[in-house]
Design a protein around this motif. Structure first.
Motif, PDB file in Angstrom:
ATOM      1  N   LYS A 111       0.833  -1.203   0.000  1.00 35.42           N
ATOM      2  CA  LYS A 111       0.000   0.000   0.000  1.00 35.42           C
ATOM      3  C   LYS A 111       0.868   1.253   0.000  1.00 35.42           C
ATOM      4  N   PRO A 112       0.310   2.430  -0.374  1.00 36.08           N
ATOM      5  CA  PRO A 112      -1.004   2.619  -0.987  1.00 36.08           C
ATOM      6  C   PRO A 112      -1.058   1.984  -2.368  1.00 36.08           C
ATOM      7  N   ILE A 113      -2.249   1.690  -2.835  1.00 35.28           N
ATOM      8  CA  ILE A 113      -2.414   0.845  -4.007  1.00 35.28           C
ATOM      9  C   ILE A 113      -1.721   1.398  -5.254  1.00 35.28           C
ATOM     10  N   THR A 114      -1.816   2.711  -5.463  1.00 33.72           N
ATOM     11  CA  THR A 114      -1.245   3.324  -6.663  1.00 33.72           C
ATOM     12  C   THR A 114      -0.760   4.736  -6.341  1.00 33.72           C
ATOM     13  N   PHE A 115      -0.325   5.424  -7.363  1.00 31.59           N
ATOM     14  CA  PHE A 115       0.168   6.799  -7.216  1.00 31.59           C
ATOM     15  C   PHE A 115      -0.986   7.797  -7.207  1.00 31.59           C
ATOM     16  N   THR A 116      -2.060   7.475  -7.949  1.00 28.21           N
ATOM     17  CA  THR A 116      -3.224   8.358  -8.030  1.00 28.21           C
ATOM     18  C   THR A 116      -4.505   7.543  -7.922  1.00 28.21           C
ATOM     19  N   LEU A 117      -5.600   8.222  -7.608  1.00 28.74           N
ATOM     20  CA  LEU A 117      -6.911   7.572  -7.552  1.00 28.74           C
ATOM     21  C   LEU A 117      -7.324   7.057  -8.916  1.00 28.74           C
TER      22      LEU A 117
END
Length: 390
Positions: A111-117
Motif C-alpha cells: 500500500k497505498p495501491i497506486t500513485f493516483t486515484l
C-alpha cells in the motif's frame, strides 16, 4: 486440482530493499508459497545478486518486470509463477500490477495501491475484467486481536459505534533524514515518487484503513490540518483529522513521523452505546474491553479470543506473542488459500476472503486526496470523502 505451493514472483524486494524481506518471510511462514522468480531491482546487477542469494536459477531472475511477465507467461503451467508480489515505491505500483493482470497473474501489492486515484480505479476495472485475485498489504488488519474486535463490533457487542480514535505516531523522520542518503526517507518524502502525501500517505492510510476495517463504517467527511515541521521537507510529516462516519459516528485520526523517540505506536479505541475496546500494536496480543457498569476486561490471543476468525489467524499457544510478521503472513496465507480454492472450483470461506483488496485501496487513495485537500486549506472546512476543494 491444485495440490502444491503457490509459485510467487517478485517485483522489487532486492537485497538493498527494506520491505521485501518482510514480504518473503510472511509469504513463506505457512508453507503455502515458494519464490520462483523475480525482478528485484531497477539495477540489473542488484537483481542478479539478489536472485543468487535467494537460490533462484539465473534464467528466472529478470532485468525488468516487463521481461519477467512476458517470459513467465510463456512457460508451461507447471512452471510459471502463479502470482506476483509488488514491493516497490508508490510510483511503481500501477504499471507492474496492470501488466501482471494482463498476463494472467494474481497480484499482492504493497500500500497505498497506486500513485493516483485514477490509477486505482483503472486497476479495479482490470481486476473485475480478469477475475483474478488481488490483495493489498494493509498489515494491521492481519492481527488476531484486531479481527476479534471487528467480529465483536459486527455482532453488536458494543452497540452502535459513536466515537473512534486512531493514531499512528512515528519518530524516524524527526530530522531531515532524506538528505543523508537514506533510501527509504528519500523516496517517501519525494512527491515524484511518493505522491501528494508524505506522512498521511505512508502511515495515515494505515490508520484510516484500521478504523474502517474494524468498525465496518465508512468515512464520509474529513476536516484536517497537515504540517511540515522539518524545514525544507517537500511533503507533510505530521497531521490530524476529524472524521465523520456514515452511521453518524465521529472520530479523530492522528499520524506523525516527527514524534521523536516513537517507533510504530499504532493504537485504536472505539466506543459504542454499551462499551468500547482498545488495541495497541505494542501489546498486540491484548484486546482491552470496557463496559458501562462492569469491570474492564482483557482478552488475550490464544486463550480468551472467542471468534472463529481470530482462531483462524492465530498460530501460537497463548502467552507466545503474535506480531508484525504473523499479521503480514495472515494476508499472504488467506490470499493463497483463496487462490487455491478458486483454482479447485471451490468457494473460499469467509475466513479465507478476509484480506484487504482493491476497494480498500481505492478508499485509501480517496483518503489521501481528501485529507490533503482539507489539510492544506487555510479555512477550516469539512470536505466530503473523495472530493477536493480549491
Amino acid at each position: 486440482m491444485m495440490n502444491r505451493k503457490l509459485r510467487m514472483g517478485m517485483v522489487g524486494g532486492g537485497t538493498d530493499a527494506f520491505i521485501g524481506a518482510i514480504h518473503r518471510l510472511a509469504a513463506f511462514m505457512d508453507n503455502q508459497i515458494e519464490l520462483v522468480c523475480g525482478c528485484f531491482s531497477v539495477n540489473p546487477e542488484i537483481s542478479k545478486q539478489s536472485g543468487k542469494l535467494y537460490y533462484l536459477p539465473d534464467d528466472r531472475v529478470y532485468e525488468t518486470y516487463q521481461e519477467m511477465f512476458e517470459k513467465e507467461a510463456k512457460l508451461p503451467e507447471g512452471e510459471r509463477m502463479d502470482f506476483v508480489s509488488i514491493v516497490t515505491p508508490n510510483f511503481v505500483h500501477f504499471a507492474p500490477a496492470m501488466m501482471a493482470l494482463e498476463h494472467g497473474f494474481h497480484v499482492v501489492l504493497d500500500k497505498p495501491i497506486t500513485f493516483t486515484l485514477d490509477e486505482a480505479l483503472k486497476l479495479k476495472n482490470k481486476i473485475e475484467e480478469t477475475g483474478l485475485t488481488f490483495a493489498l498489504t494493509h498489515t494491521y488488519s492481519g492481527y488476531p486481536a484486531v479481527k476479534q474486535a471487528k467480529q465483536m463490533v459486527a455482532e453488536g457487542k458494543f452497540g452502535k459505534i459513536r466515537k473512534i480514535f486512531v493514531e499512528y505516531p512515528q519518530g524516524w523522520l524527526s530530522s531531515k533524514l532524506e538528505d543523508s542518503g537514506n533510501p527509504q526517507a528519500s523516496w517517501r518524502t519525494d512527491p515524484k515518487r511518493s505522491g501528494k502525501a508524505g506522512c498521511m500517505g505512508d502511515i495515515g492510510t494505515h490508520a484510516h484503513h484500521l478504523a474502517e476495517y474494524i468498525t465496518n463504517l465508512k468515512v464520509t467527511e474529513i476536516c484536517a490540518d497537515l504540517n511540515v515541521f522539518v524545514p525544507n521537507r517537500l511533503l507533510d510529516d505530521d497531521g490530524a483529522a476529524f472524521l465523520r462516519f456514515d452511521n453518524g459516528a465521529q472520530g479523530v485520526l492522528m499520524a506523525t513521523q516527527i514524534a521523536a523517540g516513537e517507533e510504530n505506536a499504532v493504537k485504536i479505541r472505539a466506543y459504542g452505546e454499551k462499551g468500547g475496546f482498545e488495541w495497541n500494536q505494542h501489546e498486540p496480543n491484548s484486546l482491552i474491553l470496557k463496559w458501562v457498569g462492569q469491570p474492564m476486561q482483557v482478552m488475550r490471543v490464544g486463550t480468551s479470543m472467542d471468534t472463529t476468525v481470530a482462531a483462524h489467524n492465530t498460530r501460537t499457544p497463548g502467552g507466545h506473542p503474535e506480531g508484525y510478521l504473523e499479521a503480514f503472513a495472515n494476508i499472504y496465507r488467506n490470499f493463497a488459500l483463496t487462490v487455491r480454492a478458486k483454482a479447485n472450483g471451490e468457494e473460499p470461506s469467509p475466513e479465507m476472503l478476509d484480506f484487504p483488496g482493491v476497494e480498500d485501496g481505492i478508499r485509501g487513495m480517496q483518503f489521501i486526496d481528501t485529507v490533503v485537500s482539507a489539510g492544506y486549506n487555510d479555512e477550516v472546512k469539512w470536505v466530503k470523502f473523495g472530493e477536493t476543494i480549491e
